[in-house]
Design an enzyme around this catalytic site. Structure first.
Site, PDB file in Angstrom:
ATOM      1  N   LYS A 136      11.318 -89.215   8.653  1.00  0.00           N
ATOM      2  CA  LYS A 136      11.887 -90.424   8.781  1.00  0.00           C
ATOM      3  C   LYS A 136      13.484 -90.292   8.884  1.00  0.00           C
ATOM      4  O   LYS A 136      14.506 -90.668   8.359  1.00  0.00           O
ATOM      5  CB  LYS A 136      11.826 -91.131   7.341  1.00  0.00           C
ATOM      6  CG  LYS A 136      10.514 -91.648   7.049  1.00  0.00           C
ATOM      7  CD  LYS A 136      10.130 -92.434   5.853  1.00  0.00           C
ATOM      8  CE  LYS A 136       8.598 -92.862   5.813  1.00  0.00           C
ATOM      9  NZ  LYS A 136       8.241 -92.289   4.539  1.00  0.00           N
TER      10      LYS A 136
ATOM     11  N   ILE B 160      19.386 -91.260   9.916  1.00  0.00           N
ATOM     12  CA  ILE B 160      18.249 -91.837   9.237  1.00  0.00           C
ATOM     13  C   ILE B 160      17.371 -92.989  10.007  1.00  0.00           C
ATOM     14  O   ILE B 160      18.066 -93.777  10.635  1.00  0.00           O
ATOM     15  CB  ILE B 160      18.496 -91.991   7.650  1.00  0.00           C
ATOM     16  CG1 ILE B 160      19.318 -93.348   7.875  1.00  0.00           C
ATOM     17  CG2 ILE B 160      19.130 -91.017   7.104  1.00  0.00           C
ATOM     18  CD1 ILE B 160      19.821 -93.962   6.293  1.00  0.00           C
ATOM     19  N   CYS B 161      16.183 -92.962   9.685  1.00  0.00           N
ATOM     20  CA  CYS B 161      15.248 -94.011  10.245  1.00  0.00           C
ATOM     21  C   CYS B 161      15.576 -95.483   9.746  1.00  0.00           C
ATOM     22  O   CYS B 161      15.122 -95.499   8.450  1.00  0.00           O
ATOM     23  CB  CYS B 161      13.827 -93.550  10.609  1.00  0.00           C
ATOM     24  SG  CYS B 161      12.788 -94.937  11.296  1.00  0.00           S
ATOM     25  N   LEU B 162      16.186 -96.279  10.229  1.00  0.00           N
ATOM     26  CA  LEU B 162      16.230 -97.738   9.685  1.00  0.00           C
ATOM     27  C   LEU B 162      15.316 -98.730  10.520  1.00  0.00           C
ATOM     28  O   LEU B 162      15.781 -99.915  10.332  1.00  0.00           O
ATOM     29  CB  LEU B 162      17.713 -98.079   9.401  1.00  0.00           C
ATOM     30  CG  LEU B 162      18.634 -97.109   8.658  1.00  0.00           C
ATOM     31  CD1 LEU B 162      19.879 -97.413   8.647  1.00  0.00           C
ATOM     32  CD2 LEU B 162      18.033 -97.250   7.046  1.00  0.00           C
TER      33      LEU B 162
ATOM     34  N   TYR C 103      16.002 -89.168  12.798  1.00  0.00           N
ATOM     35  CA  TYR C 103      16.153 -88.676  14.260  1.00  0.00           C
ATOM     36  C   TYR C 103      16.823 -87.706  14.212  1.00  0.00           C
ATOM     37  O   TYR C 103      17.485 -86.961  13.496  1.00  0.00           O
ATOM     38  CB  TYR C 103      16.722 -89.964  14.759  1.00  0.00           C
ATOM     39  CG  TYR C 103      15.867 -91.173  14.730  1.00  0.00           C
ATOM     40  CD1 TYR C 103      14.500 -91.131  15.348  1.00  0.00           C
ATOM     41  CD2 TYR C 103      16.499 -92.107  14.091  1.00  0.00           C
ATOM     42  CE1 TYR C 103      13.835 -92.585  15.204  1.00  0.00           C
ATOM     43  CE2 TYR C 103      15.570 -93.351  14.115  1.00  0.00           C
ATOM     44  CZ  TYR C 103      14.314 -93.469  14.484  1.00  0.00           C
ATOM     45  OH  TYR C 103      13.689 -94.650  14.538  1.00  0.00           O
TER      46      TYR C 103
END
Length: 174
Positions: free
Chosen positions: A111, A118-120, A113
């Protein structure tokens, strides 16, 4: 805010909304937007401190207010895990949310990149788009980073992907 827990609703309603729709290339309007960002961040920080929920420190690291750095932390099993936090304000801000980075845990979770961003995408970006330009940095921390830390850090700790600083120091001494 339908479907949100009461604590999140309460917190969010106390973070001041922003009114100036301006990005880094908008001169005086950007300066006004930065003032609103700071007011919102100060209010959010004070609220967290008064609720004994202090979990980040952040400030602009350049005079233009386009680069932000600081620390964030999460307590798991009574141990505090602290991380560097950084992000750049995109040229298309506030239409585009900043990409929050925790470089120390880059590559330790799916989660995230490259570079520790952070992946949101799935949960936060549509919410940001719907609330542009009223949301700002404080909202990104509250609705983006805080839930991400709460979901990911316990898993990373329990799986051994991250270690507490005291455990890491003990391992290095052995």
């Amino acid at each position: 805010m339908e479907g949100w827990d009461p604590n999140t609703k309460s917190t969010l309603t106390r973070i001041p909304l922003l009114t100036t729709k301006a990005g880094p290339r908008d001169g005086a309007a950007w300066t006004q937007r930065l003032k609103e960002e700071y007011k919102s961040l100060i209010a959010y920080t004070q609220m967290n401190k008064s609720n004994d929920n202090d979990w980040f420190r952040i400030s602009a690291s350049n005079p233009e207010g386009t680069r932000w750095t600081g620390k964030c932390w999460y307590v798991h099993n009574l141990l505090k895990y602290e991380f560097d936090l950084q992000f750049d304000i995109p040229i298309t801000y506030p239409a585009t949310a900043p990409e929050l980075e925790l470089p120390e845990i880059d590559g330790k979770t799916q989660k995230m990149y490259r570079g520790g961003k952070i992946c949101l995408t799935v949960h936060f970006k549509p919410l940001w788009a719907k609330n542009c330009p009223r949301f700002g940095i404080a909202h990104a921390l509250c609705l983006g980073l805080a839930p991400w830390l709460a979901a990911e850090i316990p898993i990373l700790v329990d799986s051994g992907m991250i270690k507490h600083k005291d455990d890491a120091a003990t391992s290095a001494e052995s």
